[in-house]
Design an enzyme around this catalytic site. Structure first.
Site, PDB file in Angstrom:
ATOM      1  N   GLU A   1       0.696  -1.080   0.323  1.00  0.00           N
ATOM      2  CA  GLU A   1       0.022   0.048   0.116  1.00  0.00           C
ATOM      3  C   GLU A   1       0.628   1.469   0.007  1.00  0.00           C
ATOM      4  OE1 GLU A   1      -3.161  -0.076   3.094  1.00  0.00           O
ATOM      5  OE2 GLU A   1      -4.534  -2.087   1.793  1.00  0.00           O
TER       6      GLU A   1
ATOM      7  N   GLU B   1      -4.902  -8.331  -0.069  1.00  0.00           N
ATOM      8  CA  GLU B   1      -5.844  -7.700   0.436  1.00  0.00           C
ATOM      9  C   GLU B   1      -7.125  -7.653   0.221  1.00  0.00           C
ATOM     10  OE1 GLU B   1      -5.475  -4.824   3.981  1.00  0.00           O
ATOM     11  OE2 GLU B   1      -2.402  -4.894   3.930  1.00  0.00           O
TER      12      GLU B   1
END
Ligand code: MG
Length: 496
Positions: free
Chosen positions: A325, A413
């Site tokens: 991320e 995720e």
């Protein structure tokens, strides 16, 4: 959840023989040793002392010559004690070579009993991290009357005792050496094969072809499993081999993602490696996730991944996710970081898949696809979504564009909840995403293996940190829904 119930229970029962077998294997030798020691320790109740005993211990067995790789050398066998007059026998792993005589008359064999003590043999090594068996313990030579047998295993040594005034006992037979272990290559990970019937045994080394991930036979493969959770100590209670075994065998995870925090390497690296090792032992895939968040240090990441590539680059199990991320940085900056870390990994491991983070918390693989990393091969890109926050109609096109541009995607995720990891579980929106992923052969790991009370946690707060678990430990509908999806994929995943 019915599927889940059956599987968990099945898993529980299925584990029993395994546990029982392990218990037996580890207790057999000590039990034998104890038995032998008892009989060997009997004092012969001989008559008056006879002639002096002879010196004993002349027949040394040569012992097993077995440097089983990965195995722990067996303890040396005991040495037979010298026979003593008067029939005393020594104890503690020593064969009673002693004899008692009475008035100069030799009793038969003295009080040799069944003498001799069998030491436990070589210990089974773990053989590195593959799950392949290491050094194999074998049972030692037979205990002979009046002699002492060392046992088995590598390095075991035996010695026969000599009876005084009686007939010389035959020495213990030479113990069989342990067999050479199969598998592990110390220091550089291992190359042993995965247990049969597991995802890795079926698919082996993965690679990227076009916008798909394919297996060792060129078959497109989408892997489904869970992401672990690491935030300081939270989540890492599940970073143990037992939990991983149950996640693999009972909950049907074909892959686990293992986050590590860059600012906690000293404490979390051993934990992460325990999980990776357990994934290898269970024949499932593992994603090593540099869970850095917004910014990432290319130098620190390079050092870390070089060590991981050294440890696991020879296994087909491992993928490297080098920046979880990225946010607040543009794709060119992210790309430069990737090129640096990829080069470090590729200097050691030429082929295992590397997963590359994309802008805005892994939500814009389309930006990466427009200017992909070209310095290596077997590169795939990450995409994350939380269904309650990220609706398919808004974010799905980012993935569609990326695929159309030719890059491969892995969803490392996702959740049915909000992007906070908490809030409403939106099963309908999540199913829309799953349908899309299925259609495009995109694998995914759900966030997360946790008990923190958030919607994203698949376990209730009371769940055991080592497993096994029952349906009562699974959150509902969130954990239940996710695990049912994962389990629905498993049979096809391990089909030849
Ligand atoms: Mg490799």
């Amino acid at each position: 959840m019915n599927n889940c119930v059956g599987k968990i229970l099945l898993g529980l029962f299925a584990m029993l023989p395994v546990l029982a077998a392990g218990a037996c294997a580890s207790s057999t030798s000590p039990s034998t040793a104890h038995s032998g020691g008892t009989s060997g320790g009997h004092l012969a109740t001989g008559g008056a002392p006879g002639a002096a005993g002879n010196t004993g211990g002349s027949s040394l067995g040569t012992g097993g010559a077995n440097p089983a790789t990965g195995g722990t050398p067996g303890r040396a066998g005991n040495t037979g004690a010298a026979g003593v007059s008067g029939g005393a026998s020594s104890e503690g792993g020593i064969g009673a070579g002693g004899v008692s005589t009475s008035g100069g008359v030799t009793t038969e064999g003295g009080a040799a009993d069944s003498g001799g003590v069998t030491e436990s043999g070589g210990k089974t090594g773990t053989g590195g991290a593959t799950g392949s068996s290491g050094g194999v313990k074998t049972s030692g030579g037979a205990t002979t009357s009046g002699g002492v047998t060392g046992s088995a295993g590598a390095g075991g040594k035996s010695a026969g005792g000599t009876a005084a005034g009686g007939t010389a006992p035959t020495g213990g037979s030479k113990p069989a050496g342990g067999t050479t272990s199969v598998g592990g290559t110390p220091g550089t990970g291992n190359t042993g094969s995965a247990p049969s019937g597991t995802p890795v045994s079926v698919h082996g080394q993965l690679k990227v072809v076009g916008n798909q991930i394919v297996d060792q036979n060129g078959k497109v493969i989408a892997l489904h499993g869970m992401s672990m959770y690491a935030w300081n100590t939270q989540g890492t209670q599940f970073y143990n081999a037992s939990a991983v075994g149950h996640l693999a065998k009972d909950l049907d995870c074909a892959i686990l993602r293992i986050p590590i925090l860059p600012n906690s390497l000293s404490t979390q690296t051993p934990l992460l490696q325990a999980v990776v090792d357990a994934c290898i032992a269970n024949g499932i895939y593992a994603i090593i996730d540099w869970h850095s968040g917004a910014g990432a240090d290319a130098s620190a990441a390079s050092t870390f991944f070089a060590s991981m590539a050294t440890a696991y680059g020879n296994t087909p199990n491992v993928m490297y996710e080098i920046w979880n991320e990225p946010s607040g940085v543009t794709w060119p900056t992210i790309k430069t970081y990737h090129e640096t870390v990829v080069a470090k990994i590729r200097a050691i491991d030429p082929d295992n898949i590397i997963l590359l983070g994309t802008p805005n918390w892994d939500q814009q693989p389309n930006l990466a696809a427009a200017d992909p990393v070209t310095t290596s091969t077997n590169l795939a890109y990450t995409f994350h979504f939380y269904a309650y926050t990220h609706h398919f109609t808004s974010f799905g096109p980012n993935v569609t564009k990326a695929l159309a541009a030719g890059i491969a995607i892995f969803v490392t995720e996702y959740g049915g909840c909000a992007s906070t990891g908490n809030g409403t579980f939106d099963a309908t929106e999540l199913q829309t995403w799953w349908d899309f992923l299925d259609t495009n052969n995109i694998g995914c790991t759900n966030w997360s293996v946790e008990t923190n009370g958030e919607t994203s946690a698949i376990f209730k707060t009371t769940a055991s940190k080592t497993g096994p678990w029952t349906t009562a430990d699974i959150t509902d509908p969130d954990g239940t829904t996710v695990l049912n999806y994962i389990q629905s994929k498993y049979a096809a995943t391990v089909a030849p």
